[in-house]
Design an enzyme around this catalytic site. Structure first.
Site, mmCIF file in Angstrom:
data_model
loop_
_atom_site.group_PDB
_atom_site.id
_atom_site.type_symbol
_atom_site.label_atom_id
_atom_site.label_comp_id
_atom_site.label_asym_id
_atom_site.label_seq_id
_atom_site.Cartn_x
_atom_site.Cartn_y
_atom_site.Cartn_z
ATOM 1 C CD GLU A 1 -3.454 8.265 40.284
ATOM 2 O OE1 GLU A 1 -4.115 7.916 39.288
ATOM 3 O OE2 GLU A 1 -2.416 8.950 40.212
ATOM 4 C CG HIS B 1 2.232 8.733 44.382
ATOM 5 N ND1 HIS B 1 0.943 9.030 44.003
ATOM 6 C CD2 HIS B 1 2.448 7.456 44.050
ATOM 7 C CE1 HIS B 1 0.412 7.962 43.443
ATOM 8 N NE2 HIS B 1 1.297 6.990 43.468
HETATM 9 C C1 MEV Z 1 -0.163 10.513 37.949
HETATM 10 O O1 MEV Z 1 -1.375 9.822 38.020
HETATM 11 C C2 MEV Z 1 -0.322 11.832 37.226
HETATM 12 C C3 MEV Z 1 0.986 12.560 36.916
HETATM 13 O O2 MEV Z 1 1.876 11.689 36.226
HETATM 14 C C4 MEV Z 1 0.624 13.750 36.054
HETATM 15 C C5 MEV Z 1 1.803 14.461 35.439
HETATM 16 O O3 MEV Z 1 2.855 13.833 35.225
HETATM 17 O O4 MEV Z 1 1.644 15.655 35.151
HETATM 18 C C6 MEV Z 1 1.694 13.001 38.152
#
Ligand code: MEV
Length: 428
Positions: free
Chosen positions: A86, A378
């Site tokens: 990821e 992201h």
């Molecule tokens: C994504 O892999 C993880 C998050 O959704 C964690 C969160 O929402 O705290 C960004």
């Protein structure tokens, strides 16, 4: 054209060599020579070793290994190996750690290295009598358990405690015995499962009941890793950012729908280190989520508050059943290398580092979510994946990714069009 579906009943598949299994698979799934060559390339995990780690091996699945920088834990700088597919996960730890580095980083501790194994007993006429009868045999239980693993005992581990619970179930009353075992630097599954299996017939004999399951509990709540850290408010962007982050935590702690995602983010960091060190990601994940629900409602694994001086303080506590010996930790060359990079000398030290990573991960996720949103950072990384999916190679990846981010549309069709345009421009 044949309409016969290939059969999954491949007798003796497990006995074949890897090459023969690939051939059989190729026939089943119509794989071509390049597919078979891909499977044949097992990277830095020797085929022989892979073949002994699991069954029916046909290849390996590589996952990127990244190093998180900036981590200072208990006064010592460490680079953290993280294996994950990821994007943003490694960057999240680096960012969180950078923002608390000058203030001293993370402080960690551990409750111990005790694992629990359970023995299920049913069909007992007098469960409370049975409970006490088992507890009376504590010395005998200790001797039986310790005799199963003299090496562990020599290393300072072994049986520590005996607990017996009477449990009401849909299938009637059961008597559940817990043996509590110090497994030291091993994750301990094999040690405690062997002890539970050895003990079960004795328990049946002592009580007249019928034993059934004999297996460890992944709710390793005598093996809690803890980490805490204070992020100076000036380093994180001020009071408004801090308050938005604390509010994000309040939301997660109050609502299981949000807590699941909040904790998933924590596990992004934790599982990546667990995997990089060859430990059992599922065991740690099961333990974490069960611990998060221990109060009867699924809640946050972390806690966030404002210190007297207005800084942001985070803490985490969760079961951390990881080891340095046994299984893939010792056998997988990349796991061995990861442990060497970490420089940890005990399972406790590893568990503590992992807890700090979970806290760091949660800090970054909450900060991103409470400020710019998760997609900006992201998508910058994800755009590179999309560019590669569109067929970009080498320098093209960055070029296409940049256009996707600039346009704010990180989509495959846009990446493909952009790549065509780029290549046409280069050819002209
Ligand atoms: C994504 O892999 C993880 C998050 O959704 C964690 C969160 O929402 O705290 C960004």
């Amino acid at each position: 054209m044949s309409t016969t579906e290939p059969s999954s009943r491949i007798a003796g598949f497990h006995k074949l060599s890897i090459a023969d299994r690939i051939d059989a698979l190729a026939r089943f799934a119509d794989l071509d020579a390049s597919d078979c060559a891909l499977l044949g390339n097992t990277g830095n995990l020797a085929p022989d070793l892979a073949d002994h780690l699991i069954e029916n091996v046909v290849g390996t699945m590589n996952v990127p290994l990244g190093m998180a920088t900036n981590m200072r834990i208990d006064g010592r700088d460490r680079l953290i190996p993280m294996a994950t597919e990821e994007s943003s996960v490694v960057a999240a730890v680096c960012n969180a750690a950078r923002q608390c580095y000058d203030a001293g980083g993370f402080t960690t501790s551990m409750s111990g290295t005790l694992m629990i194994a359970q023995i299920q007993l049913s069909n007992v006429a007098d469960p409370y009598q049975a409970r006490v009868r088992i507890l009376e045999r504590r010395d005998e239980v200790q001797a039986l358990c310790d005799a199963c693993d003299p090496v562990l005992v020599k290393l300072g581990g072994g049986f520590r405690d005996l607990e017996v619970r009477v449990l009401e179930t849909r299938g009637g009353t059961m008597v559940i015995t817990h043996i509590v075992v110090d497994t030291r630097d091993a994750m301990g599954a094999n040690a405690v499962n062997t002890m539970a299996e050895r003990l079960a017939p004795e328990i049946a004999r002592w009580t007249g009941g019928q034993t059934n399951l004999r297996i460890l509990s992944n709710l390793a709540d005598r093996r809690l890793a803890r980490a805490r850290c204070v992020w100076p408010v000036a380093a994180i962007g001020g009071d408004a950012v801090r308050d938005a982050m604390v509010s994000a935590y309040h939301f997660a702690d109050a609502d299981p729908y949000r807590a699941a995602t909040h904790n998933k983010g924590i596990m992004n960091g934790i599982s990546a280190v667990v995997l990089a060190t060859g430990n059992d990601t599922r065991a740690v994940e099961a333990g974490a989520h069960a611990y998060a629900a221990r109060g009867g409602r699924y809640a946050s694994l972390t806690h966030w508050e404002v210190t007297a001086s207005g800084d942001l303080a985070g803490s985490i506590e969760l079961p951390m059943a990881v080891g340095l010996v046994g299984g893939a930790t010792k056998l997988h060359p990349t796991a061995r290398l990861s442990l060497k990079v970490l420089g940890v000398q005990s399972a406790q030290a590893l568990a503590r580092v992992i807890a700090a990573v979970g806290l760091a991960q949660n800090f970054s996720a909450m900060k991103a979510l409470a400020t710019t949103g998760i997609q900006k950072g992201h998508m910058a990384l994800h755009s590179q994946n999309i560019a590669m999916m569109a067929g970009a190679v080498g320098a093209e990846i960055e070029q296409v990714a940049r256009v996707l981010v600039e346009r704010g549309t990180v989509r495959l069709d846009v990446a493909e069009a952009e790549l065509t345009k780029l290549r046409a421009g280069a050819a002209a």
